[in-house]
Design a protein around this motif. Structure first.
Motif, PDB file in Angstrom:
ATOM      1  N   ALA A  32      24.351   2.527  37.093  1.00 37.41           N
ATOM      2  CA  ALA A  32      23.951   2.402  35.689  1.00 37.41           C
ATOM      3  C   ALA A  32      22.438   2.564  35.540  1.00 37.41           C
ATOM      4  O   ALA A  32      21.958   3.236  34.614  1.00 37.41           O
ATOM      5  N   VAL A  33      21.681   1.962  36.438  1.00 39.46           N
ATOM      6  CA  VAL A  33      20.222   2.117  36.407  1.00 39.46           C
ATOM      7  C   VAL A  33      19.846   3.577  36.622  1.00 39.46           C
ATOM      8  O   VAL A  33      18.960   4.115  35.937  1.00 39.46           O
ATOM      9  N   GLN A  34      20.541   4.222  37.555  1.00 37.27           N
ATOM     10  CA  GLN A  34      20.257   5.628  37.857  1.00 37.27           C
ATOM     11  C   GLN A  34      20.546   6.519  36.646  1.00 37.27           C
ATOM     12  O   GLN A  34      19.800   7.468  36.366  1.00 37.27           O
ATOM     13  N   ILE A  35      21.601   6.226  35.918  1.00 39.54           N
ATOM     14  CA  ILE A  35      21.935   7.019  34.728  1.00 39.54           C
ATOM     15  C   ILE A  35      20.796   6.968  33.714  1.00 39.54           C
ATOM     16  O   ILE A  35      20.414   7.993  33.137  1.00 39.54           O
ATOM     17  N   VAL A  82      32.432   2.660  33.904  1.00 35.83           N
ATOM     18  CA  VAL A  82      31.834   1.327  33.752  1.00 35.83           C
ATOM     19  C   VAL A  82      30.324   1.403  33.923  1.00 35.83           C
ATOM     20  O   VAL A  82      29.570   0.721  33.212  1.00 35.83           O
ATOM     21  N   ALA A  83      29.851   2.244  34.831  1.00 34.33           N
ATOM     22  CA  ALA A  83      28.409   2.440  34.980  1.00 34.33           C
ATOM     23  C   ALA A  83      27.806   2.990  33.682  1.00 34.33           C
ATOM     24  O   ALA A  83      26.719   2.572  33.259  1.00 34.33           O
ATOM     25  N   LEU A  84      28.495   3.905  33.044  1.00 31.75           N
ATOM     26  CA  LEU A  84      28.030   4.433  31.761  1.00 31.75           C
ATOM     27  C   LEU A  84      27.995   3.345  30.693  1.00 31.75           C
ATOM     28  O   LEU A  84      27.053   3.262  29.900  1.00 31.75           O
ATOM     29  N   TYR A  85      29.024   2.494  30.663  1.00 27.93           N
ATOM     30  CA  TYR A  85      29.036   1.386  29.709  1.00 27.93           C
ATOM     31  C   TYR A  85      27.822   0.474  29.917  1.00 27.93           C
ATOM     32  O   TYR A  85      27.167   0.045  28.956  1.00 27.93           O
ATOM     33  N   LEU A  86      27.532   0.179  31.189  1.00 30.14           N
ATOM     34  CA  LEU A  86      26.405  -0.698  31.488  1.00 30.14           C
ATOM     35  C   LEU A  86      25.076  -0.060  31.109  1.00 30.14           C
ATOM     36  O   LEU A  86      24.118  -0.748  30.749  1.00 30.14           O
TER      37      LEU A  86
END
Length: 483
Positions: free
Chosen positions: A263-266, A365-369
């Motif tokens: 998520a941080v990387q996105i 879920v990473a995108l949601y975060l």
């Protein structure tokens, strides 16, 4: 292609699910051989424990054409493949299911097409599914039929096996009688559905629409949701059972260190803007993607948001790519994204990151975060589970804001979202800005409330309550005895 082993002979299963697709996907193993892997959908997750404990069977199409397969076991579930020819896929699935019923049931956003050849194929394929279910179910078994592709199956199955307890769940909206009236085969569809002991819908309005159509087109009046089936002493009940998600699984993924790092990387890949907006949809005309892009483009044009400070990620998973209206939609969406980026992009940042892919749940879920504001703005939707997944992913830390269409079934339960009509572009712009500007304490209060709702109404509760209600209505029950 074979499964892992042969199971008990057909006719021995006490619990049978009938759906358009099997709960497994065909994949290529590390050694290059074809294998089966359980599908990630919420329906499979909800029903797998019940099916595994009861020796259940799942009847469905395996995804290939002109390819008959033997029954097989996979993931503790007996799989009963129903074959489809290339012609049937075109007429029954792409035609009647997705160019007649889908647009009709979604408020005629795109005009439905009515072709007798499509109807004939739909009827024939439904009969094939019904025969497979009848041959699989044990005496007195419970059979749960799913969704708009198989609305004739309950009556066909009832005629062949009156000993069965039959449930049906409609995952998409059921239209108002004024729209349903357009369907030339409306009475046949209603009669097909009334073959079930219990018919479930996502929203109370869907249940009411169905009962109104039964009264108007079959001349039968419901009493407390119960319909006395014409020519029989049997009562079919219509109830509201809103579907949900595997809340615990989404919550666990949201705490996974690898998912959180992604998520941080996105956000870094987006240029680390102050606000990340996110839309996640199938590329479908019901999802309101064009309206959302229009509202965002106008916010950029008004100077209210600036590229670099705010960025939009739009996931548009491929959907029904052989259907003309979907091909046209893809061209329009990609053209709109190109125009927005061409006008507002800088060397350092992109206005819209558009991705026409499907992603595994960990990436979702990473995108949601990563997203500060989730935009779930369909023009019409039975439920929309993305909204619930976002709430579960962000609810633990109290972050995130949800902008939600009033025309999604999820709006009935997620009342603390920023509710909006996607047809009102000015209202949609205001809702997006409300999400961007909402104070953290207010956002946390809303998200925590919605998270509690989703946690207490997860997909396991949905399936349990539907099946408990179905089991309380035995085959042949009269209205008086079931009251």
């Amino acid at each position: 292609m074979r499964g892992t082993k042969k199971s008990t002979s057909p006719g021995q299963h006490d619990f049978v699910v009938v759906a358009n697709r099997l709960p497994v996907d065909r994949v290529t193993g590390a050694d290059g051989t074809p294998q089966w892997r359980r599908s990630p959908g919420g329906l499979v997750t909800a029903l797998a424990p019940t099916m595994q404990s009861s020796g259940g069977a799942w009847v469905g199409w395996h995804g290939g054409v002109d390819e008959p397969l033997d029954e097989f076991d996979e993931g503790g579930i007996h799989q009963v493949p129903v074959p489809l020819s290339a012609s049937e896929l075109r007429l029954y699935y792409e035609g009647f299911s997705n160019a007649t019923l889908w647009p009709l049931y979604h408020d005629v956003i795109v005009p439905p097409e009515f072709h007798r050849t499509w109807w004939v194929a739909y009827r024939e394929v439904n009969a094939r599914f019904a025969r497979a279910a009848a041959a699989t179910a044990a005496h007195g078994a419970t059979v749960w039929v799913h969704d708009y592709q198989l609305q004739l199956v309950p009556r066909m199955l009832r005629d062949a096996r009156p000993d069965l307890r039959i449930g049906f769940f409609n995952h998409i909206p059921f239209p108002p009688a004024e729209l349903f009236a357009q369907l030339p085969w409306r009475a046949r569809i209603l009669e097909g559905l009334l073959g079930a002991d219990l018919i479930g819908f996502q929203r109370a309005s869907d249940t009411a629409n169905f009962l109104t159509s039964v009264r108007r087109f079959l001349g039968v009046t419901a009493r407390k949701g119960g319909v006395q089936v014409p020519g029989t002493s049997r009562v079919s009940r219509a109830e509201t059972h809103p579907i949900s998600i595997d809340a615990a699984h989404i919550a666990a993924l949201a705490q996974d260190p690898d998912v959180r790092a992604r998520a941080v990387q996105i956000r870094v890949e987006m240029g680390d803007p102050e606000t990340v907006l996110l839309g996640v949809d199938r590329l479908d005309y019901t999802k309101g993607i064009r309206h959302r892009l229009k509202a965002y483009a106008e916010l950029l044009d008004d100077g209210v948001v600036q590229v670099g400070q705010t960025g939009l990620i739009q996931i548009a998973s491929p959907s029904r790519e052989k259907v003309d209206s979907y091909q046209q939609l893809r061209e329009e969406v990609e053209g709109t994204v190109g125009r927005i980026n061409g006008e507002y992009d800088s060397f350092a940042a992109t206005a819209v990151r558009y991705l026409h892919h499907s992603y595994p749940v960990e990436e979702m879920v990473a995108l949601y975060l990563a997203a500060d504001v989730m935009l779930v703005t369909p023009l019409r939707d039975g439920m929309n589970l993305v909204a619930k997944e976002y709430v579960m992913a962000r609810g633990a830390d109290g972050g995130g804001r949800l902008v939600l269409s009033e025309f999604a079934g999820a709006a009935d339960q997620l009342r603390q979202a920023i509710i909006v009509s996607p047809h009102d572009i000015d209202g949609l712009k205001a809702a997006i800005m409300s999400g961007i500007e909402m104070a953290p304490p207010e956002a946390k209060r809303r998200m925590s409330s919605m998270r509690r709702t989703v946690e207490s109404h997860d997909v396991n509760r949905w399936s349990r309550e539907f099946l408990d209600s179905l089991m309380g209505n035995a085959p042949g029950t009269t209205e008086e005895s079931s009251a």
